[in-house]
Write an enzyme that holds these catalytic residues in place. Structure first.
Site, PDB file in Angstrom:
ATOM      1  N   ARG A 160       0.802  -1.240   0.000  1.00 41.64           N
ATOM      2  CA  ARG A 160       0.000   0.000   0.000  1.00 41.64           C
ATOM      3  C   ARG A 160       0.827   1.279   0.000  1.00 41.64           C
ATOM      4  NH1 ARG A 160      -2.226  -4.034   2.635  1.00 41.64           N
ATOM      5  NH2 ARG A 160      -4.237  -4.750   1.839  1.00 41.64           N
TER       6      ARG A 160
ATOM      7  N   ILE B  33       5.232 -13.520   3.616  1.00 43.64           N
ATOM      8  CA  ILE B  33       5.417 -14.911   3.158  1.00 43.64           C
ATOM      9  C   ILE B  33       6.822 -15.094   2.575  1.00 43.64           C
ATOM     10  CG2 ILE B  33       2.967 -15.261   2.666  1.00 43.64           C
ATOM     11  CD1 ILE B  33       3.548 -14.638  -0.287  1.00 43.64           C
TER      12      ILE B  33
ATOM     13  N   HIS C 114      -0.461 -15.231   7.629  1.00 47.45           N
ATOM     14  CA  HIS C 114      -0.998 -15.276   6.258  1.00 47.45           C
ATOM     15  C   HIS C 114      -0.392 -16.438   5.486  1.00 47.45           C
ATOM     16  CE1 HIS C 114      -2.371 -10.805   6.462  1.00 47.45           C
ATOM     17  NE2 HIS C 114      -3.149 -11.633   7.113  1.00 47.45           N
TER      18      HIS C 114
ATOM     19  N   CYS D 285      -4.826 -34.543 -11.540  1.00 47.07           N
ATOM     20  CA  CYS D 285      -6.293 -34.740 -11.449  1.00 47.07           C
ATOM     21  C   CYS D 285      -7.030 -33.620 -12.174  1.00 47.07           C
ATOM     22  CB  CYS D 285      -6.740 -34.780  -9.976  1.00 47.07           C
ATOM     23  SG  CYS D 285      -6.956 -33.141  -9.232  1.00 47.07           S
TER      24      CYS D 285
HETATM   25  N1  APR Z   1      10.437   0.719   7.039  1.00 50.25           N
HETATM   26  C1  APR Z   1       9.326   0.984   7.787  1.00 50.25           C
HETATM   27  N2  APR Z   1       8.075   0.986   7.271  1.00 50.25           N
HETATM   28  C2  APR Z   1       7.950   0.730   5.951  1.00 50.25           C
HETATM   29  C3  APR Z   1       9.052   0.463   5.111  1.00 50.25           C
HETATM   30  C4  APR Z   1      10.336   0.471   5.708  1.00 50.25           C
HETATM   31  N3  APR Z   1      11.452   0.212   5.015  1.00 50.25           N
HETATM   32  N4  APR Z   1       8.590   0.245   3.842  1.00 50.25           N
HETATM   33  C5  APR Z   1       7.247   0.380   3.900  1.00 50.25           C
HETATM   34  N5  APR Z   1       6.858   0.674   5.154  1.00 50.25           N
HETATM   35  C6  APR Z   1       5.501   0.831   5.671  1.00 50.25           C
HETATM   36  C7  APR Z   1       4.548   1.536   4.749  1.00 50.25           C
HETATM   37  O1  APR Z   1       4.531   2.937   5.024  1.00 50.25           O
HETATM   38  C8  APR Z   1       3.208   0.876   5.091  1.00 50.25           C
HETATM   39  O2  APR Z   1       2.523   1.592   6.101  1.00 50.25           O
HETATM   40  O3  APR Z   1       5.007  -0.487   5.828  1.00 50.25           O
HETATM   41  C9  APR Z   1       3.592  -0.494   5.653  1.00 50.25           C
HETATM   42  C10 APR Z   1       3.255  -1.637   4.713  1.00 50.25           C
HETATM   43  O4  APR Z   1       1.847  -1.709   4.653  1.00 50.25           O
HETATM   44  P1  APR Z   1       1.173  -2.671   3.574  1.00 50.25           P
HETATM   45  O5  APR Z   1       1.817  -2.472   2.262  1.00 50.25           O
HETATM   46  O6  APR Z   1      -0.306  -2.486   3.706  1.00 50.25           O
HETATM   47  O7  APR Z   1       1.593  -4.146   4.056  1.00 50.25           O
HETATM   48  P2  APR Z   1       0.930  -5.012   5.206  1.00 50.25           P
HETATM   49  O8  APR Z   1       0.496  -4.152   6.346  1.00 50.25           O
HETATM   50  O9  APR Z   1       1.883  -6.108   5.494  1.00 50.25           O
HETATM   51  O10 APR Z   1      -0.368  -5.612   4.456  1.00 50.25           O
HETATM   52  C11 APR Z   1      -1.124  -6.552   5.180  1.00 50.25           C
HETATM   53  O11 APR Z   1      -2.388  -7.025   3.177  1.00 50.25           O
HETATM   54  O12 APR Z   1      -2.435  -7.455   0.919  1.00 50.25           O
HETATM   55  C12 APR Z   1      -2.491  -8.024   2.160  1.00 50.25           C
HETATM   56  O13 APR Z   1      -1.938 -10.215   2.708  1.00 50.25           O
HETATM   57  C13 APR Z   1      -1.365  -8.991   2.358  1.00 50.25           C
HETATM   58  O14 APR Z   1      -0.124  -9.472   4.366  1.00 50.25           O
HETATM   59  C14 APR Z   1      -0.596  -8.420   3.532  1.00 50.25           C
HETATM   60  C15 APR Z   1      -1.658  -7.595   4.238  1.00 50.25           C
END
Ligand code: APR
Length: 242
Positions: free
Chosen positions: A38, A104, A120, A154
Site C-alpha cells: 500500500r 510470506i 498469512h 487430477c
Molecule cells: N520501514 C518501515 N516501514 C515501511 C518500510 C520500511 N522500510 N517500507 C514500507 N513501510 C511501511 C509503509 O509505510 C506501510 O505503512 O510499511 C507499511 C506496509 O503496509 P502494507 O503495504 O499495507 O503491508 P501489510 O500491512 O503487510 O499488508 C497486510 O495485506 O495485501 C495483504 O496479505 C497482504 O499481508 C498483507 C496484508
C-alpha cells in the site's frame, strides 16, 4: 525527540523487557528489495494487482497470479534479510522473542528467528484445489518460472498455502499469536499499515501492562495508542538495536 533519541528510548524499553512480540508486515522487507502493498510504489499502486490475492479471482482464473509469481519468484530468491530482520533475530540471545508476520518471504526465518508465526500462511507448500494433493512449491518452480499455471494430474490447479482474501487464516498460527501477545511485555509493530483484518486486530490482545511501539514509515491507525512511535526505515532504525 530526534529519531536518534527515539531509538535510544526504544533500546531503553527493550533493556527492561523480557517477553517481546514483533508483529511485522511487508514494510519490514522493502529494504530487502520486496515491494510492499500500500505504499505509493507498492504492489497495489497498479490496479491490475488488486485482485491477485483474492481467492474467487484465483479460482476463476489463476493465470494472472502465476504470471505475477514468475516475476515475484526472482525478487524473492534475490532478497536477503535486512538489519531489521537480523536485529529481531539477535534479540533472541537476551529476550524471549516471538515474531508474528503477515509476510510470506521467509526472511525472518532466514535471519535466524526461531519462533515465527505466519498468520498469512507461507509459500513452502502448495495444494491442488480439487483433490488437496500437497506438494513442495519449489517442485512447481520450473512451470511457475515460465509464467504457466501448475496443474495437478487430477486436473485441479495448485495454489500456494498463502492466505488469500476470502480464506480463513491458519488456525494454529493465529492461536499461538494471540497467546503470545496476551503474555507480552512489549509489542512492536514493524512495517504494517494495520488495515487488513483479522491480523490488524492482534494488537488488541495485548495486556494493559504491555508497552506498544510502532516502527513504520507512515502513521498507522494504532498510533494514538502507542507508547513510542518511530517513523522511518525499519532497517536503519533497527541497525543500532542490541
Ligand atoms: N520501514 C518501515 N516501514 C515501511 C518500510 C520500511 N522500510 N517500507 C514500507 N513501510 C511501511 C509503509 O509505510 C506501510 O505503512 O510499511 C507499511 C506496509 O503496509 P502494507 O503495504 O499495507 O503491508 P501489510 O500491512 O503487510 O499488508 C497486510 O495485506 O495485501 C495483504 O496479505 C497482504 O499481508 C498483507 C496484508
Amino acid at each position: 525527540m530526534s529519531q536518534r533519541e527515539l531509538i535510544q528510548q526504544f533500546q531503553e524499553y527493550l533493556n527492561h523487557t523480557r517477553r517481546i512480540v514483533f508483529l511485522t508486515g511487508a514494510g519490514i522487507s522493502t529494504e530487502s528489495g520486496i515491494p510492499d502493498f500500500r505504499s505509493a510504489d507498492g504492489l497495489y499502486s497498479d490496479p491490475a494487482n488488486l485482485s491477485l490475492f483474492d481467492i474467487s479471482a484465483f479460482l476463476a482464473e489463476p493465470a494472472p497470479f502465476y504470471r505475477f509469481s514468475a516475476k515475484f519468484l526472482e525478487v524473492m530468491e534475490q532478497a536477503q534479510p535486512n538489519p531489521a530482520h537480523l536485529a529481531i533475530a539477535r534479540l533472541q540471545e537476551t529476550h524471549r522473542v516471538t515474531v508474528i508476520t503477515q509476510n510470506i518471504d521467509n526472511l525472518h526465518q532466514r535471519a535466524g528467528s526461531r519462533t515465527v508465526f505466519c498468520v498469512h500462511g507461507n509459500l513452502e507448500f502448495s495444494r491442488c484445489v480439487k483433490c488437496g494433493h500437497r506438494i513442495a512449491t519449489r517442485e512447481l518452480h520450473p512451470v511457475i518460472r515460465q509464467g504457466e499455471v501448475p496443474y495437478h494430474s487430477c486436473g485441479g490447479v495448485y495454489k500456494p498455502e498463502v492466505t488469500f482474501f476470502g480464506e480463513p487464516l491458519p488456525e494454529e498460527d493465529w492461536l499461538y499469536s494471540q497467546r503470545a501477545i496476551e503474555e507480552a511485555d512489549l509489542l512492536c509493530v514493524v512495517g504494517s499499515s494495520l488495515v487488513v483484518y483479522p491480523a490488524a486486530s492482534l494488537p488488541g490482545y495485548r495486556p494493559r501492562t504491555c508497552r506498544l511501539v510502532i516502527v513504520n514509515r507512515e502513521p498507522t491507525p494504532l498510533n494514538p495508542e502507542a507508547d513510542l512511535i518511530i517513523h522511518g526505515d525499519a532497517g536503519k532504525i533497527f541497525s543500532p538495536i542490541t
